[in-house]
Design an enzyme around this catalytic site. Structure first.
Site, PDB file in Angstrom:
ATOM      1  N   ASP A   1       7.210  -1.705  -2.381  1.00  0.00           N
ATOM      2  CA  ASP A   1       6.722  -2.372  -1.097  1.00  0.00           C
ATOM      3  C   ASP A   1       6.569  -3.790  -1.356  1.00  0.00           C
ATOM      4  O   ASP A   1       6.686  -4.232  -2.577  1.00  0.00           O
ATOM      5  CB  ASP A   1       5.226  -1.895  -0.901  1.00  0.00           C
ATOM      6  CG  ASP A   1       4.483  -2.473   0.372  1.00  0.00           C
ATOM      7  OD1 ASP A   1       5.144  -2.747   1.448  1.00  0.00           O
ATOM      8  OD2 ASP A   1       3.374  -2.850  -0.014  1.00  0.00           O
ATOM      9  N   LEU A   2       6.495  -4.916  -0.710  1.00  0.00           N
ATOM     10  CA  LEU A   2       6.507  -6.157  -0.703  1.00  0.00           C
ATOM     11  C   LEU A   2       5.194  -6.840  -0.794  1.00  0.00           C
ATOM     12  O   LEU A   2       4.599  -7.032  -1.899  1.00  0.00           O
ATOM     13  CB  LEU A   2       7.312  -6.990   0.058  1.00  0.00           C
ATOM     14  CG  LEU A   2       7.341  -8.542   0.028  1.00  0.00           C
ATOM     15  CD1 LEU A   2       8.055  -8.787  -1.481  1.00  0.00           C
ATOM     16  CD2 LEU A   2       8.261  -9.119   1.034  1.00  0.00           C
ATOM     17  N   ASP A   3       4.410  -6.814   0.157  1.00  0.00           N
ATOM     18  CA  ASP A   3       3.120  -7.526   0.086  1.00  0.00           C
ATOM     19  C   ASP A   3       2.201  -6.895  -0.441  1.00  0.00           C
ATOM     20  O   ASP A   3       2.149  -5.385  -0.101  1.00  0.00           O
ATOM     21  CB  ASP A   3       2.772  -7.655   1.776  1.00  0.00           C
ATOM     22  CG  ASP A   3       1.406  -8.181   1.799  1.00  0.00           C
ATOM     23  OD1 ASP A   3       0.797  -8.968   0.861  1.00  0.00           O
ATOM     24  OD2 ASP A   3       0.661  -7.831   3.000  1.00  0.00           O
TER      25      ASP A   3
ATOM     26  N   THR B   1       1.166 -11.768  -0.111  1.00  0.00           N
ATOM     27  CA  THR B   1       1.248 -12.497   1.187  1.00  0.00           C
ATOM     28  C   THR B   1       0.025 -12.205   2.163  1.00  0.00           C
ATOM     29  O   THR B   1       0.121 -12.917   3.209  1.00  0.00           O
ATOM     30  CB  THR B   1       2.497 -12.355   1.707  1.00  0.00           C
ATOM     31  OG1 THR B   1       2.942 -10.904   1.833  1.00  0.00           O
ATOM     32  CG2 THR B   1       3.537 -12.904   0.989  1.00  0.00           C
TER      33      THR B   1
ATOM     34  N   LYS C   1      -2.626  -4.595   6.753  1.00  0.00           N
ATOM     35  CA  LYS C   1      -1.736  -4.755   5.579  1.00  0.00           C
ATOM     36  C   LYS C   1      -0.885  -3.306   5.890  1.00  0.00           C
ATOM     37  O   LYS C   1      -1.281  -2.242   6.104  1.00  0.00           O
ATOM     38  CB  LYS C   1      -2.766  -4.306   4.155  1.00  0.00           C
ATOM     39  CG  LYS C   1      -3.333  -5.549   3.776  1.00  0.00           C
ATOM     40  CD  LYS C   1      -4.261  -5.380   2.333  1.00  0.00           C
ATOM     41  CE  LYS C   1      -4.598  -6.698   2.045  1.00  0.00           C
ATOM     42  NZ  LYS C   1      -5.335  -6.341   0.790  1.00  0.00           N
ATOM     43  N   GLY C   2       0.299  -3.806   5.618  1.00  0.00           N
ATOM     44  CA  GLY C   2       1.500  -2.532   5.776  1.00  0.00           C
ATOM     45  C   GLY C   2       1.662  -2.237   7.183  1.00  0.00           C
ATOM     46  O   GLY C   2       2.830  -1.382   7.559  1.00  0.00           O
TER      47      GLY C   2
ATOM     48  N   ARG D   1       4.210  -6.567  12.465  1.00  0.00           N
ATOM     49  CA  ARG D   1       3.730  -7.698  13.308  1.00  0.00           C
ATOM     50  C   ARG D   1       3.071  -7.561  14.519  1.00  0.00           C
ATOM     51  O   ARG D   1       2.030  -7.840  15.037  1.00  0.00           O
ATOM     52  CB  ARG D   1       4.755  -8.694  13.367  1.00  0.00           C
ATOM     53  CG  ARG D   1       4.163 -10.312  13.625  1.00  0.00           C
ATOM     54  CD  ARG D   1       5.482 -11.070  13.772  1.00  0.00           C
ATOM     55  NE  ARG D   1       6.345 -11.087  12.579  1.00  0.00           N
ATOM     56  CZ  ARG D   1       7.609 -11.679  12.578  1.00  0.00           C
ATOM     57  NH1 ARG D   1       8.017 -12.176  13.731  1.00  0.00           N
ATOM     58  NH2 ARG D   1       8.431 -11.589  11.474  1.00  0.00           N
TER      59      ARG D   1
ATOM     60  N   SER E   1      10.084  -2.610   2.978  1.00  0.00           N
ATOM     61  CA  SER E   1       8.892  -3.633   3.618  1.00  0.00           C
ATOM     62  C   SER E   1       8.595  -3.558   4.870  1.00  0.00           C
ATOM     63  O   SER E   1       9.656  -3.344   5.513  1.00  0.00           O
ATOM     64  CB  SER E   1       8.777  -4.907   2.907  1.00  0.00           C
ATOM     65  OG  SER E   1       8.049  -5.806   3.597  1.00  0.00           O
ATOM     66  N   ALA E   2       7.497  -3.586   5.417  1.00  0.00           N
ATOM     67  CA  ALA E   2       7.400  -3.560   7.086  1.00  0.00           C
ATOM     68  C   ALA E   2       7.820  -5.187   7.455  1.00  0.00           C
ATOM     69  O   ALA E   2       7.694  -5.251   8.736  1.00  0.00           O
ATOM     70  CB  ALA E   2       5.975  -3.133   7.349  1.00  0.00           C
ATOM     71  N   SER E   3       7.827  -5.969   6.638  1.00  0.00           N
ATOM     72  CA  SER E   3       8.027  -7.418   7.028  1.00  0.00           C
ATOM     73  C   SER E   3       9.413  -7.764   7.341  1.00  0.00           C
ATOM     74  O   SER E   3      10.285  -7.678   6.391  1.00  0.00           O
ATOM     75  CB  SER E   3       7.264  -8.251   5.696  1.00  0.00           C
ATOM     76  OG  SER E   3       7.722  -9.655   5.825  1.00  0.00           O
TER      77      SER E   3
ATOM     78  N   ASN F   1      10.129 -10.973   7.258  1.00  0.00           N
ATOM     79  CA  ASN F   1      10.313 -11.967   6.433  1.00  0.00           C
ATOM     80  C   ASN F   1      10.602 -11.615   5.009  1.00  0.00           C
ATOM     81  O   ASN F   1      10.794 -12.493   4.059  1.00  0.00           O
ATOM     82  CB  ASN F   1       9.355 -12.873   6.526  1.00  0.00           C
ATOM     83  CG  ASN F   1       8.823 -13.488   8.023  1.00  0.00           C
ATOM     84  OD1 ASN F   1       9.753 -14.204   8.442  1.00  0.00           O
ATOM     85  ND2 ASN F   1       7.810 -13.064   8.336  1.00  0.00           N
TER      86      ASN F   1
ATOM     87  N   LYS G   1       5.605   2.783   8.685  1.00  0.00           N
ATOM     88  CA  LYS G   1       5.006   3.665   7.825  1.00  0.00           C
ATOM     89  C   LYS G   1       3.601   4.358   8.512  1.00  0.00           C
ATOM     90  O   LYS G   1       3.070   3.364   9.203  1.00  0.00           O
ATOM     91  CB  LYS G   1       4.657   3.075   6.668  1.00  0.00           C
ATOM     92  CG  LYS G   1       5.566   2.395   5.763  1.00  0.00           C
ATOM     93  CD  LYS G   1       5.191   1.309   4.673  1.00  0.00           C
ATOM     94  CE  LYS G   1       6.430   0.648   4.185  1.00  0.00           C
ATOM     95  NZ  LYS G   1       5.872  -0.426   3.232  1.00  0.00           N
TER      96      LYS G   1
ATOM     97  N   GLU H   1       3.243   1.359  -3.880  1.00  0.00           N
ATOM     98  CA  GLU H   1       2.834   0.920  -2.596  1.00  0.00           C
ATOM     99  C   GLU H   1       1.278   0.556  -2.963  1.00  0.00           C
ATOM    100  O   GLU H   1       0.441   1.454  -3.391  1.00  0.00           O
ATOM    101  CB  GLU H   1       3.088   2.032  -1.508  1.00  0.00           C
ATOM    102  CG  GLU H   1       3.724   2.164  -0.574  1.00  0.00           C
ATOM    103  CD  GLU H   1       3.630   1.082   0.483  1.00  0.00           C
ATOM    104  OE1 GLU H   1       2.307   0.274   0.746  1.00  0.00           O
ATOM    105  OE2 GLU H   1       4.492   0.660   1.312  1.00  0.00           O
ATOM    106  N   ASP H   2       0.908  -0.177  -1.582  1.00  0.00           N
ATOM    107  CA  ASP H   2      -0.472  -0.734  -1.842  1.00  0.00           C
ATOM    108  C   ASP H   2      -1.389  -0.145  -0.617  1.00  0.00           C
ATOM    109  O   ASP H   2      -2.476  -0.210  -0.397  1.00  0.00           O
ATOM    110  CB  ASP H   2      -0.683  -2.233  -2.045  1.00  0.00           C
ATOM    111  CG  ASP H   2      -0.468  -2.805  -0.858  1.00  0.00           C
ATOM    112  OD1 ASP H   2       0.636  -2.661  -0.016  1.00  0.00           O
ATOM    113  OD2 ASP H   2      -1.055  -3.803  -0.483  1.00  0.00           O
TER     114      ASP H   2
END
Ligand code: B16
Ligand code: MG
Length: 222
Positions: A9-11, A17, A45-46, A49, A114-116, A118, A145, A169-170
């Site tokens: 995962d990213l963030d 972020t 989180k996760g 948008r 990631s869900a982002s 960006n 997710k 994952e966070d």
């Protein structure tokens, strides 16, 4: 190359972020007279948008038109881009580089999930874009997710069977997604919150090379 894969995962895993999402959503909330707090930010989180905006509006049960929503999403992202546009390698979270180095040294492929939307931009800003074999971001998935779609696509992109993957994952929804995909789930964050993960660490910096070796053995045997 070994026939196992690692998905990140990213963030909250590679970079933090969430603090920039908070600042951008806070500005949106102020315009709408919504009392948005750090606690509310945890709920985003996760989450995608569009779903984040619905959660924000739900705080004070604010009703706006579809057109206004679209404009808010554009404005929020413009503000967010200003923050993430200033990111550098210094913002890579502790432990990340050791893990990526370990995977490369051991010929193990890894991808981002990631869900982002960006995500590629952020990876470029912090200098990690070239290192990932594949990137799955918010533009690639139709189901958020806890649906495992993001990780199934990630596994496919690196040509590894889903059950031969490990996920970092966070977010609870991300751990649920990894478990649903029958992947080994590693939670990064609070032990009680992420109790459905196979393993949980407060931070990736707590992960040792010997744990990584054990994880590789476990995944190879599955
Ligand atoms: P964007 P992740 C998620 O990233 C964030 O945790 C979440 O807060 C955000 O709403 C989502 O990305 C969408 O981000 O607005 O950039 O498309 O944890 O899945 O890496
Ligand atoms: Mg996350």
């Amino acid at each position: 190359m070994k026939n196992i894969g690692f998905l990140f995962d990213l963030d909250g895993v590679i970079v933090d972020t969430a603090k920039y999402h908070f600042l951008a959503w806070k500005k949106t909330a102020n315009k709408l007279n919504i009392n948005f707090t750090q606690e509310h930010n945890e709920l985003l989180k996760g989450v995608s948008r569009v779903a984040s905006l619905e959660i924000l509006l739900g705080i004070d049960n604010v009703k706006i038109s579809e057109e206004e929503k679209q404009q808010i999403l554009v404005d929020k992202n413009e503000d967010y881009l200003e923050y993430i546009g200033k990111m550098t390698a210094k913002e890579i979270l502790p432990g990340v580089i050791m893990i990526l180095d370990f995977l490369e040294k051991n010929n193990i492929k890894y991808a981002l999930g990631s869900a982002s939307k960006n995500a590629p931009f952020i990876l470029k800003k912090v200098g990690l874009y070239e290192r990932f074999s594949a990137i799955v971001d918010g533009n690639d998935v139709s189901k958020a997710k806890p649906d495992p779609e993001v990780f199934f696509i990630g596994a496919k992109k690196i040509n590894v069977k889903p059950e031969k993957c490990v996920v970092f994952e966070d977010a609870i929804a991300g751990i649920d997604a990894a478990n649903a995909a029958k992947m080994i789930s590693i939670g990064v964050g609070d032990k009680a919150t992420l109790n459905k993960a196979d393993y949980v660490f407060g931070s990736l910096s707590e992960i040792s090379e010997s744990f990584m070796e054990k994880l590789v053995e476990e995944t190879l045997k599955k």
